[in-house]
Design a protein around this motif. Structure first.
Motif, mmCIF file in Angstrom:
data_model
loop_
_atom_site.group_PDB
_atom_site.id
_atom_site.type_symbol
_atom_site.label_atom_id
_atom_site.label_comp_id
_atom_site.label_asym_id
_atom_site.label_seq_id
_atom_site.Cartn_x
_atom_site.Cartn_y
_atom_site.Cartn_z
ATOM 1 N N LEU A 25 1.075 -1.445 0.243
ATOM 2 C CA LEU A 25 -0.025 -0.348 0.025
ATOM 3 C C LEU A 25 0.637 1.029 0.101
ATOM 4 N N ALA A 26 2.341 1.261 0.909
ATOM 5 C CA ALA A 26 3.271 2.063 1.025
ATOM 6 C C ALA A 26 3.379 2.550 -0.579
ATOM 7 N N ALA A 27 4.016 1.847 -1.100
ATOM 8 C CA ALA A 27 4.072 2.528 -2.904
ATOM 9 C C ALA A 27 3.090 1.932 -3.195
ATOM 10 N N GLU A 28 2.182 2.405 -3.528
ATOM 11 C CA GLU A 28 0.759 3.110 -4.019
ATOM 12 C C GLU A 28 0.821 4.301 -3.003
ATOM 13 N N GLY A 29 1.207 4.632 -2.473
ATOM 14 C CA GLY A 29 0.545 5.878 -1.801
ATOM 15 C C GLY A 29 -1.057 6.157 -1.103
ATOM 16 N N ALA A 30 -0.761 5.273 -0.625
ATOM 17 C CA ALA A 30 -2.177 4.260 0.879
ATOM 18 C C ALA A 30 -1.691 3.680 2.092
ATOM 19 N N LYS A 31 -2.454 3.417 2.588
ATOM 20 C CA LYS A 31 -2.664 3.004 3.643
ATOM 21 C C LYS A 31 -3.931 2.586 4.650
ATOM 22 N N LEU A 32 -3.271 1.924 5.556
ATOM 23 C CA LEU A 32 -4.375 0.609 6.027
ATOM 24 C C LEU A 32 -5.304 1.541 6.627
ATOM 25 N N THR A 33 -6.394 0.560 7.111
ATOM 26 C CA THR A 33 -7.579 1.519 7.054
ATOM 27 C C THR A 33 -8.181 0.633 8.099
ATOM 28 N N ALA A 34 -8.957 0.795 9.499
ATOM 29 C CA ALA A 34 -9.881 -0.448 10.412
ATOM 30 C C ALA A 34 -11.243 -0.422 9.819
ATOM 31 N N ASP A 35 -11.164 -0.944 8.886
ATOM 32 C CA ASP A 35 -12.261 -1.119 8.202
ATOM 33 C C ASP A 35 -12.869 -1.944 7.767
ATOM 34 N N LEU A 36 -13.981 -3.038 7.837
ATOM 35 C CA LEU A 36 -13.611 -4.507 7.702
ATOM 36 C C LEU A 36 -13.926 -4.449 6.016
ATOM 37 N N GLY A 37 -15.312 -3.532 5.668
ATOM 38 C CA GLY A 37 -14.491 -3.547 3.859
ATOM 39 C C GLY A 37 -13.370 -3.134 3.148
ATOM 40 N N ASP A 38 -12.596 -2.373 3.726
ATOM 41 C CA ASP A 38 -11.201 -1.798 3.141
ATOM 42 C C ASP A 38 -10.323 -3.321 3.390
ATOM 43 N N ALA A 39 -10.396 -3.670 5.051
ATOM 44 C CA ALA A 39 -10.178 -5.128 4.804
ATOM 45 C C ALA A 39 -10.051 -6.241 3.827
ATOM 46 N N ILE A 40 -11.533 -5.978 3.990
ATOM 47 C CA ILE A 40 -11.494 -7.693 2.981
ATOM 48 C C ILE A 40 -11.093 -7.021 1.335
ATOM 49 N N ALA A 41 -11.088 -6.316 0.660
ATOM 50 C CA ALA A 41 -10.959 -5.667 -0.286
ATOM 51 C C ALA A 41 -9.477 -5.463 -0.818
ATOM 52 N N THR A 42 -8.785 -5.105 0.388
ATOM 53 C CA THR A 42 -7.402 -5.011 -0.100
ATOM 54 C C THR A 42 -6.557 -6.552 -0.115
ATOM 55 N N VAL A 43 -6.981 -6.923 0.972
ATOM 56 C CA VAL A 43 -5.974 -8.304 1.569
ATOM 57 C C VAL A 43 -6.311 -9.284 -0.342
ATOM 58 N N ALA A 44 -7.807 -8.986 -0.910
ATOM 59 C CA ALA A 44 -8.348 -9.617 -2.466
ATOM 60 C C ALA A 44 -7.476 -9.331 -3.321
ATOM 61 N N ARG A 45 -7.572 -7.897 -3.072
ATOM 62 C CA ARG A 45 -7.229 -7.098 -4.398
ATOM 63 C C ARG A 45 -4.967 -7.566 -4.809
ATOM 64 N N LEU A 46 -4.367 -7.508 -2.848
ATOM 65 C CA LEU A 46 -2.647 -7.170 -2.859
ATOM 66 C C LEU A 46 -2.380 -9.350 -3.071
ATOM 67 N N ARG A 47 -3.383 -9.738 -2.272
ATOM 68 C CA ARG A 47 -3.078 -11.015 -2.111
ATOM 69 C C ARG A 47 -2.587 -12.271 -3.663
ATOM 70 N N PRO A 48 -2.582 -11.887 -4.515
ATOM 71 C CA PRO A 48 -2.047 -12.015 -5.753
ATOM 72 C C PRO A 48 -0.491 -12.139 -5.880
ATOM 73 N N ARG A 49 -0.271 -10.514 -5.493
ATOM 74 C CA ARG A 49 1.072 -9.679 -5.569
ATOM 75 C C ARG A 49 1.356 -10.639 -4.408
ATOM 76 N N LEU A 50 1.538 -11.166 -3.232
ATOM 77 C CA LEU A 50 2.291 -11.042 -1.900
ATOM 78 C C LEU A 50 2.722 -12.658 -2.390
ATOM 79 N N GLY A 51 2.653 -13.031 -3.767
ATOM 80 C CA GLY A 51 3.266 -14.225 -3.506
ATOM 81 C C GLY A 51 2.681 -16.109 -2.379
ATOM 82 N N PRO A 52 2.690 -17.217 -3.119
ATOM 83 C CA PRO A 52 2.443 -18.300 -2.088
ATOM 84 C C PRO A 52 3.239 -18.346 -1.275
ATOM 85 N N GLU A 53 4.715 -18.041 -1.802
ATOM 86 C CA GLU A 53 5.594 -18.705 -0.728
ATOM 87 C C GLU A 53 5.329 -17.397 0.883
ATOM 88 N N VAL A 54 4.722 -16.476 0.393
ATOM 89 C CA VAL A 54 5.181 -14.865 1.713
ATOM 90 C C VAL A 54 3.168 -16.030 2.378
#
Length: 360
Positions: A25-54
C-alpha cells in the motif's frame, strides 16, 4: 493443568500479512484503515501480488504461534476466491500434513467475498470435493443473503458436512440474519452442527430482542464464536450521515452461555489488516473478554475457560480431552496455582501436551 486450547475460528492464510500488505500500500501511496470492507477488498486485491511463499510462511508462523500458546486443534477458514482458485486449499492441506503431530486442522471452505462472483459456486463445490471438512459462508457480503444460505446448507447436506458462517458483522440489529440461519438449521436437521462467528449485532440489540435471538440459537443448537480482538478493532465506526457514533460491539458471550448457547472465544486473525494486534493466545483472548464483559463471578470466569477448551472441541466434534481419566491427553500447563489465577493473570504457558506427547 487444563484441557489444551482449541480454536474454533482462525484465518491462517491471512496471518502475518500486515507488514507485506502495508508495504504494498505504501508503494501505491495508500495506507491501511480499520474498516471491514477495506480489509476484505485490500487483501483480495493484493493477495495475488504477495506470492504463495509469503502466505505459506505466515500460515506456518501462525501454527507455530498457536501451538506455543497451548492450542492443539483449530478450525481454519480457507479462503476460496476466483483470484486464487483452490490454491489455498492445497496450501492448507500441506500445512495440515506437515504439522499433524502438533495440531489438528479442520478446514472450512470459506467464500470471503460471497457467492455472487463468477465461478464461486463451482469453486466451493470443488473445495468440498478436494477435502474441505466444513462448508463456510459469509452471507452479509452478498446482495441476496437468503440465496447464499440456501446454497451453503444444500452443499453441506450433499457432503454431510457442518456449516460455519461469518454472520451479522455490524452494529445494526435490523441487518441480523440469525432467524434465517435458525430456520435453515432446523429444516435441514442440522442442530448441533452449525456455528456462527462475530455476530456483533447481538451487542446492539435491545435486551428482549437479544434474548429471543439467544433462545433461537439454543433451540437450533447453533454455536457462537466470539473474536474479541478483531471485533473490537473493526466495529463501531461513526455513521457520518446521521452523526451517530456507534459503540464497539462484541457479542455478549456470557449472556449467550447463560441462555444455553455453546460459546467459543477465538483468535480469528493474527497480525493482519483485520486485527493488527492478534498474537495467537487464546488465554489472552479470554482475558480480554473477561474485561469486556466484567466477568467478576467465578462462574463467569469458568465459562471463559470453557470457551477456549471444551466448548470449541465440541464445536469441532472432537472427543473429550483434558486431565480427566479416560480423556485424550491434550493438555496445557500454565504457571498458575489454579485456572482462575491463570485467566486473571494471563499466565505463561509452561508446557503443551498432545495425545500424551509433550510438543512444547
Amino acid at each position: 493443568m487444563l484441557p489444551a486450547f482449541v480454536d474454533a475460528h482462525v484465518h491462517l492464510d491471512k496471518a502475518y500479512l500486515l507488514e507485506p500488505i502495508a508495504n504494498e500500500l505504501a508503494a501505491e501511496g495508500a495506507k491501511l484503515t480499520a474498516d471491514l470492507g477495506d480489509a476484505i477488498a485490500t487483501v483480495a486485491r493484493l493477495r495475488p501480488r504477495l506470492g504463495p511463499e509469503v502466505v505459506a510462511a505466515g500460515a506456518q508462523r501462525a501454527v507455530d504461534t498457536l501451538v506455543r500458546n497451548g492450542t492443539v486443534a483449530a478450525r481454519a477458514m480457507v479462503e476460496i476466491d476466483p483470484a486464487v482458485g483452490l490454491g489455498l486449499m492445497d496450501l492448507h492441506a500441506d500445512l495440515a500434513a506437515r504439522n499433524a503431530g502438533r495440531i489438528g486442522l479442520q478446514l472450512v471452505a470459506f467464500p470471503q467475498r460471497g457467492l455472487e462472483l463468477d465461478g464461486m459456486r463451482e469453486l466451493m463445490k470443488g473445495a468440498m470435493a478436494a477435502g474441505a471438512d466444513v462448508v463456510g459462508g459469509c452471507p452479509y457480503v452478498d446482495d441476496d443473503p437468503g440465496a447464499h444460505l440456501d446454497f451453503v446448507f444444500d452443499l453441506a447436506e450433499a457432503y454431510g458436512a457442518p456449516v460455519d458462517l461469518h454472520l451479522d458483522f455490524s452494529d445494526d440489529p435490523e441487518a441480523s440474519l440469525i432467524d434465517l440461519v435458525a430456520e435453515r438449521t432446523r429444516a435441514a436437521g442440522m442442530q448441533g452442527r452449525v456455528a456462527i462467528g462475530h455476530v456483533t449485532t447481538l451487542a446492539a440489540m435491545a435486551p428482549d430482542r437479544a434474548d429471543r435471538a439467544f433462545a433461537a440459537m439454543a433451540e437450533a443448537g447453533i454455536a457462537l464464536a466470539v473474536m474479541p480482538a478483531t471485533d473490537v478493532y473493526l466495529t463501531g465506526h461513526p455513521r457520518e450521515a446521521s452523526g451517530w457514533h456507534a459503540t464497539r460491539p462484541v457479542a455478549p458471550l456470557l449472556r449467550a452461555a447463560r441462555a444455553g448457547v455453546t460459546v467459543a472465544i477465538t483468535n480469528n486473525n493474527l497480525c493482519n489488516p483485520f486485527a493488527p494486534y492478534g498474537n495467537g493466545s487464546q488465554l489472552q483472548a479470554a482475558w480480554l473478554a473477561g474485561l469486556l464483559f466484567r466477568a467478576v463471578a467465578a462462574a463467569d470466569r469458568a465459562t471463559l475457560i470453557d470457551a477456549i477448551t471444551v466448548n470449541p472441541a465440541q464445536i469441532l466434534g472432537l472427543p473429550e480431552h483434558g486431565p480427566t481419566p479416560g480423556a485424550r491427553a491434550d493438555l496445557v500447563v500454565l504457571e498458575a496455582a489454579n485456572q482462575d489465577e491463570a485467566l486473571l493473570q494471563c499466565s505463561k504457558v509452561a508446557a503443551v501436551v498432545r495425545a500424551g506427547v509433550r510438543i512444547e
